[in-house]
Write a protein that holds these residues in place. Sequence first.
Motif, PDB file in Angstrom:
ATOM      1  N   LEU A  79      -0.419  93.594  58.253  1.00  0.00           N
ATOM      2  CA  LEU A  79      -0.936  92.219  58.262  1.00  0.00           C
ATOM      3  C   LEU A  79      -1.982  92.024  59.363  1.00  0.00           C
ATOM      4  O   LEU A  79      -2.252  90.917  59.797  1.00  0.00           O
ATOM      5  CB  LEU A  79       0.219  91.225  58.416  1.00  0.00           C
ATOM      6  N   GLY A  80      -2.551  93.131  59.800  1.00  0.00           N
ATOM      7  CA  GLY A  80      -3.571  93.071  60.849  1.00  0.00           C
ATOM      8  C   GLY A  80      -3.071  93.754  62.102  1.00  0.00           C
ATOM      9  O   GLY A  80      -1.952  93.498  62.533  1.00  0.00           O
ATOM     10  N   ASP A  81      -3.892  94.624  62.667  1.00  0.00           N
ATOM     11  CA  ASP A  81      -3.542  95.358  63.892  1.00  0.00           C
ATOM     12  C   ASP A  81      -2.240  96.135  63.781  1.00  0.00           C
ATOM     13  O   ASP A  81      -1.503  96.249  64.765  1.00  0.00           O
ATOM     14  CB  ASP A  81      -3.420  94.399  65.097  1.00  0.00           C
ATOM     15  N   GLY A  82      -1.945  96.611  62.590  1.00  0.00           N
ATOM     16  CA  GLY A  82      -0.722  97.401  62.419  1.00  0.00           C
ATOM     17  C   GLY A  82       0.542  96.570  62.406  1.00  0.00           C
ATOM     18  O   GLY A  82       1.646  97.099  62.308  1.00  0.00           O
ATOM     19  N   GLN A  83       0.392  95.246  62.518  1.00  0.00           N
ATOM     20  CA  GLN A  83       1.571  94.364  62.494  1.00  0.00           C
ATOM     21  C   GLN A  83       2.154  94.277  61.096  1.00  0.00           C
ATOM     22  O   GLN A  83       1.422  94.033  60.133  1.00  0.00           O
ATOM     23  CB  GLN A  83       1.121  92.941  62.810  1.00  0.00           C
ATOM     24  N   THR A  84       3.452  94.396  60.990  1.00  0.00           N
ATOM     25  CA  THR A  84       4.066  94.250  59.675  1.00  0.00           C
ATOM     26  C   THR A  84       4.841  92.936  59.544  1.00  0.00           C
ATOM     27  O   THR A  84       5.247  92.554  58.465  1.00  0.00           O
ATOM     28  CB  THR A  84       5.006  95.435  59.382  1.00  0.00           C
ATOM     29  N   THR A  85       5.054  92.285  60.668  1.00  0.00           N
ATOM     30  CA  THR A  85       5.665  90.950  60.632  1.00  0.00           C
ATOM     31  C   THR A  85       4.742  90.003  61.377  1.00  0.00           C
ATOM     32  O   THR A  85       4.274  90.314  62.474  1.00  0.00           O
ATOM     33  CB  THR A  85       7.046  90.949  61.321  1.00  0.00           C
ATOM     34  N   LYS A  86       4.477  88.880  60.748  1.00  0.00           N
ATOM     35  CA  LYS A  86       3.561  87.930  61.365  1.00  0.00           C
ATOM     36  C   LYS A  86       4.285  86.597  61.558  1.00  0.00           C
ATOM     37  O   LYS A  86       5.066  86.195  60.698  1.00  0.00           O
ATOM     38  CB  LYS A  86       2.379  87.736  60.413  1.00  0.00           C
ATOM     39  N   ILE A  87       4.019  85.955  62.683  1.00  0.00           N
ATOM     40  CA  ILE A  87       4.617  84.631  62.901  1.00  0.00           C
ATOM     41  C   ILE A  87       3.641  83.565  62.404  1.00  0.00           C
ATOM     42  O   ILE A  87       2.531  83.440  62.925  1.00  0.00           O
ATOM     43  CB  ILE A  87       4.890  84.381  64.402  1.00  0.00           C
ATOM     44  N   LEU A  88       4.044  82.803  61.413  1.00  0.00           N
ATOM     45  CA  LEU A  88       3.236  81.671  60.964  1.00  0.00           C
ATOM     46  C   LEU A  88       3.728  80.436  61.712  1.00  0.00           C
ATOM     47  O   LEU A  88       4.930  80.221  61.826  1.00  0.00           O
ATOM     48  CB  LEU A  88       3.395  81.454  59.463  1.00  0.00           C
ATOM     49  N   HIS A  89       2.779  79.657  62.204  1.00  0.00           N
ATOM     50  CA  HIS A  89       3.166  78.449  62.946  1.00  0.00           C
ATOM     51  C   HIS A  89       3.150  77.255  62.015  1.00  0.00           C
ATOM     52  O   HIS A  89       2.096  76.730  61.690  1.00  0.00           O
ATOM     53  CB  HIS A  89       2.214  78.219  64.121  1.00  0.00           C
ATOM     54  N   LEU A  90       4.317  76.813  61.590  1.00  0.00           N
ATOM     55  CA  LEU A  90       4.375  75.601  60.777  1.00  0.00           C
ATOM     56  C   LEU A  90       4.405  74.422  61.741  1.00  0.00           C
ATOM     57  O   LEU A  90       5.279  74.355  62.604  1.00  0.00           O
ATOM     58  CB  LEU A  90       5.637  75.562  59.913  1.00  0.00           C
ATOM     59  N   THR A  91       3.448  73.542  61.572  1.00  0.00           N
ATOM     60  CA  THR A  91       3.415  72.379  62.464  1.00  0.00           C
ATOM     61  C   THR A  91       3.224  71.079  61.687  1.00  0.00           C
ATOM     62  O   THR A  91       3.364  69.996  62.238  1.00  0.00           O
ATOM     63  CB  THR A  91       2.266  72.499  63.490  1.00  0.00           C
ATOM     64  N   GLU A  92       2.860  71.215  60.412  1.00  0.00           N
ATOM     65  CA  GLU A  92       2.618  70.012  59.608  1.00  0.00           C
ATOM     66  C   GLU A  92       3.572  69.975  58.426  1.00  0.00           C
ATOM     67  O   GLU A  92       4.198  70.969  58.094  1.00  0.00           O
ATOM     68  CB  GLU A  92       1.176  70.023  59.095  1.00  0.00           C
ATOM     69  N   ALA A  93       3.609  68.833  57.778  1.00  0.00           N
ATOM     70  CA  ALA A  93       4.511  68.680  56.628  1.00  0.00           C
ATOM     71  C   ALA A  93       4.130  69.656  55.519  1.00  0.00           C
ATOM     72  O   ALA A  93       4.988  70.172  54.805  1.00  0.00           O
ATOM     73  CB  ALA A  93       4.463  67.249  56.110  1.00  0.00           C
ATOM     74  N   GLU A  94       2.830  69.926  55.381  1.00  0.00           N
ATOM     75  CA  GLU A  94       2.373  70.858  54.347  1.00  0.00           C
ATOM     76  C   GLU A  94       1.266  71.722  54.904  1.00  0.00           C
ATOM     77  O   GLU A  94       0.349  71.219  55.541  1.00  0.00           O
ATOM     78  CB  GLU A  94       1.789  70.073  53.170  1.00  0.00           C
ATOM     79  N   GLN A  95       1.368  73.009  54.660  1.00  0.00           N
ATOM     80  CA  GLN A  95       0.340  73.923  55.169  1.00  0.00           C
ATOM     81  C   GLN A  95       0.151  75.080  54.207  1.00  0.00           C
ATOM     82  O   GLN A  95       1.032  75.377  53.401  1.00  0.00           O
ATOM     83  CB  GLN A  95       0.785  74.512  56.515  1.00  0.00           C
ATOM     84  N   GLU A  96      -0.999  75.738  54.341  1.00  0.00           N
ATOM     85  CA  GLU A  96      -1.274  76.897  53.512  1.00  0.00           C
ATOM     86  C   GLU A  96      -1.678  78.058  54.407  1.00  0.00           C
ATOM     87  O   GLU A  96      -2.397  77.870  55.387  1.00  0.00           O
ATOM     88  CB  GLU A  96      -2.450  76.565  52.594  1.00  0.00           C
ATOM     89  N   PHE A  97      -1.189  79.233  54.092  1.00  0.00           N
ATOM     90  CA  PHE A  97      -1.549  80.418  54.873  1.00  0.00           C
ATOM     91  C   PHE A  97      -2.137  81.452  53.923  1.00  0.00           C
ATOM     92  O   PHE A  97      -1.564  81.726  52.866  1.00  0.00           O
ATOM     93  CB  PHE A  97      -0.322  80.978  55.590  1.00  0.00           C
ATOM     94  N   VAL A  98      -3.276  81.998  54.302  1.00  0.00           N
ATOM     95  CA  VAL A  98      -3.990  82.908  53.400  1.00  0.00           C
ATOM     96  C   VAL A  98      -4.009  84.317  53.987  1.00  0.00           C
ATOM     97  O   VAL A  98      -4.266  84.503  55.178  1.00  0.00           O
ATOM     98  CB  VAL A  98      -5.436  82.407  53.188  1.00  0.00           C
ATOM     99  N   PHE A  99      -3.688  85.280  53.149  1.00  0.00           N
ATOM    100  CA  PHE A  99      -3.754  86.690  53.544  1.00  0.00           C
ATOM    101  C   PHE A  99      -4.849  87.336  52.712  1.00  0.00           C
ATOM    102  O   PHE A  99      -4.782  87.317  51.482  1.00  0.00           O
ATOM    103  CB  PHE A  99      -2.419  87.385  53.285  1.00  0.00           C
ATOM    104  N   GLU A 100      -5.841  87.916  53.376  1.00  0.00           N
ATOM    105  CA  GLU A 100      -6.972  88.518  52.658  1.00  0.00           C
ATOM    106  C   GLU A 100      -6.787  90.035  52.549  1.00  0.00           C
ATOM    107  O   GLU A 100      -6.069  90.636  53.341  1.00  0.00           O
ATOM    108  CB  GLU A 100      -8.288  88.242  53.404  1.00  0.00           C
ATOM    109  N   GLY A 101      -7.454  90.596  51.564  1.00  0.00           N
ATOM    110  CA  GLY A 101      -7.468  92.053  51.426  1.00  0.00           C
ATOM    111  C   GLY A 101      -6.142  92.608  50.943  1.00  0.00           C
ATOM    112  O   GLY A 101      -5.717  93.693  51.349  1.00  0.00           O
ATOM    113  N   ILE A 102      -5.475  91.864  50.085  1.00  0.00           N
ATOM    114  CA  ILE A 102      -4.182  92.313  49.564  1.00  0.00           C
ATOM    115  C   ILE A 102      -4.407  92.908  48.175  1.00  0.00           C
ATOM    116  O   ILE A 102      -4.879  92.220  47.269  1.00  0.00           O
ATOM    117  CB  ILE A 102      -3.193  91.128  49.483  1.00  0.00           C
TER     118      ILE A 102
END
Length: 871
Positions: free
Chosen positions: A501-524
């Motif tokens: 998921l970038g820099d060899g990371q296999t687990t990423k922390i997503l920061h949920l801070t709003e009632a609704e959010q979208e997270f995009v992963f590119e190059g999958i």
Amino acid sequence: PRAIHLKDYRVPPFLIDRTELHFELGEKATLVKSRLSMRRNPDSDEGDAALQLHGDTSLVLRRLQLDGKDLSVSDYQRDDESLTIAQLPDNFVLECVTLIKPQENTSLEGLYKSNGMFCTQCEAEGFRKITFYLDRPDVMSVFTTTIVANRQDYPVLLSNGNPVEQGEQEDGRHWCRWDDPFKKPAYLFALVAGKLEQVDDSFTTQSGREVALRLFVEPQNLDKCDHALASLKRSMAWDEQVYGREYDLDIFMIVAVDHFNMGAMENKGLNIFNSSCVLANPATTTDAGFQRIEGIVGHEYFHNWSGNRVTCRDWFQLSLKEGFTVFRDAEFSADMGSRTVKRIEDVSLLRTAQFAEDAGPMAHPVRPASYIEISNFYTLTVYEKGAEVVRMIHTLLGAEQFRKGSDLYFERHDGQAVTTDDFIQAMEDASGIDLGQFRRWYSQAGTPVVEVSDDYDAEQRRYRLKVRQHCPATPESDSKQPFHIPLAVGLLDEQGNDLDLGDGQTTKILHLTEAEQEFVFEGIDSQPLPSLLRGFSAPVKLRYPYSAEQLVFLMAHDSDGFNRWDAGQRLAVDLMQGLISDYQQGRELVLDRSLVEAYTKVLSDRSLDPAMVAKLLLLPSEAYLAELAEVIDPEAIHLVREFVKRELAQALQGLLMDAYRHNRSEGDYQLNADAIARRSLQNAALSYLMTLEQPRILVLAQHQFASADNMTDQLAALSLIAHSGFESERQQALSEFYQQWQQDPLVVNQWLSVQATSPRDDSLTQVKALMAQPLFDLTNPNRVRALIGAFCGQNAVQFHRADGEGYRFLADQVIALDKLNPQIASRLLTPLTRWKRYDSRRQALMRAQLERIMAGELSKDSYEIVSKSLA
Ligand code: B3K
Ligand code: ZN
């Protein structure tokens, strides 16, 4: 009874620099003389306010002196809870003589007797049952304690700090003086006097200081001390390595007592433990027992810094010390054993019991805003959710910044009484990370729900996660602001490997801070399968529409051990929820093959740690299924779970038998991670096999019962036989076990619990019969918990019998106990407070019992629980 509010906090108008205590312990009465060196607090804005000392009604005031002069009744005012003196100078010495009767104190708070020994429990507000004092944690004082007692009956006299002087008197009495150089609030005061034996050990700190370690027990328990002492030394070393915290006195003592309201207490230099949480040997203690003791010994030791050196400003801040210390002890246990297994156990507790609390009438934030009786707030929310909140800070900051933060916190606040906000502030200041929104975890109650959906765009090679969070209303507030939720996510490819998921990371922390959010992963490159909330990165309910195949896949491939287990739990929960509704509709029960397939893989995978296999095989508990249900149907839950277990046992007989044989060791008992893991799998397998009700399996269990050289195997076999339908065999096993262990109160408690948790229809009758026997004692909390607590709290199908007799029984016990020990009575009430979760018939029956309790005269403790439940 009145509620106390956080918003009303004011600094204390007076301070106590020195506290000198003198105890004359006696059989008819105990005299307590105090000499308090006091002054007005320069930080108080209350001007020439009167001094209001806390003091329980039970205190008999014999003498009161101000600067050496007697005060008469017209110089002060006394009411049920306090003593008020007006017109005081800025500096003065107050001396007070009070008389108390520890031998009549069944509340086990203040000074009381347990098996002939004097001991104390002062947290939270027990010191006011000993003498008049400013019994609040932000009043910190240096204590000197002199204890005088008959030498014959009380050869050992202990208090906090270091022993400085001792002597003999002519009348057969002797005395000992203790000096504690560290300022502390009264809740950390302790005194013990009794006929105790001691086991000595020592620890050399990282700076080379020698600390004497001493465990005091009654003579018959001398063979149960090694494990606690070894655990203590491991804790001391761990706190130095992981937190840089060294022990500060020359001596560290632990005393084991039989009558104790909770697990243990972190009194400065003199921890007092419930004997069930410190005494152990292989013959009498299960593996779970050993692990529990290690964790609690660690917990109380860690409090020396997180709680004692830095304490709470007021009781609303309780999680400042408890949440942080539970986090510390959990990490300690994870480092001593299996990290994943420890995490699974903690999350199981949180998701069943804490989530239920958060959804019930007593729901409160990690930092409550008000209470009627503080004893009611030593809760799963303050402790376990509080620990999860600290864990999230650890996740957000990373190990290194977190350590900087804890260093700053301890350095900045050493010797102070502070708030959860001070803790966060230190974390922010050390790391530069903004925890502004994160603070809502301390002020908002309720369990957030996180709903995730996803889509994959092959052309754009783009994967998107849509995340929504909301939090249901709780009694103290309907509307909730979004939380800052760290959502740990991994993505699996078709082979089950983690994507980068970038820099060899296999687990990423997503920061949920709003009632609704979208997270995009590119190059999958192809549609991934998400592994969400890895390691249970936040105390939330996660929803994602996994199919059964996807869950089986995650169970086999997820690199996150916790999520592998959780995939199995989700799969089983989905199937069982379907079966519960089939049962309710009168449809035939049929078990879907997916679970059999998944369990086959688990049992055949020789690369897995047996402890992990045992956890993976464990079906979601009845309590967890209840927590997840819309309307709880205890009978359906129980029957369905038994059905699934039996079906699995039938389908997997061969593999289960292999697992049993392969992991069973006869003789050659060992207590290490590998042996514990093997026993856990062996007994999990036997538990499945016993559902088949085959005589040849019964013989296996009986053999294990009779030949066991350790309590783990013996108790596992006993409980399977005792809960089975083999009538004469079960009676025989129960009576043999009792014959063997009747001299050991801790084992007798286990024996009581086995019977109290029996799903058989006669279990309430059995419980009542056991209560009528001389071995039962309503004034001993361990006995009460083992029998009444286990029946009402861990035997849902019998407690919730349709005729309501379980509820009536609990109400009877609470009414009787509330007069003796309010803390235990109000704890016991928990199952009744959940009445809204059941069908209308049960609701009415439960409510009726709550109303019956409410009609009598109640302690503050029980009043708060019952009134809030009925509100
Ligand atoms: N601090 C004590 C709990 C005291 C409970 C008082 N009702 C144990 C602990 O958490 O370490
Ligand atoms: Zn604690």
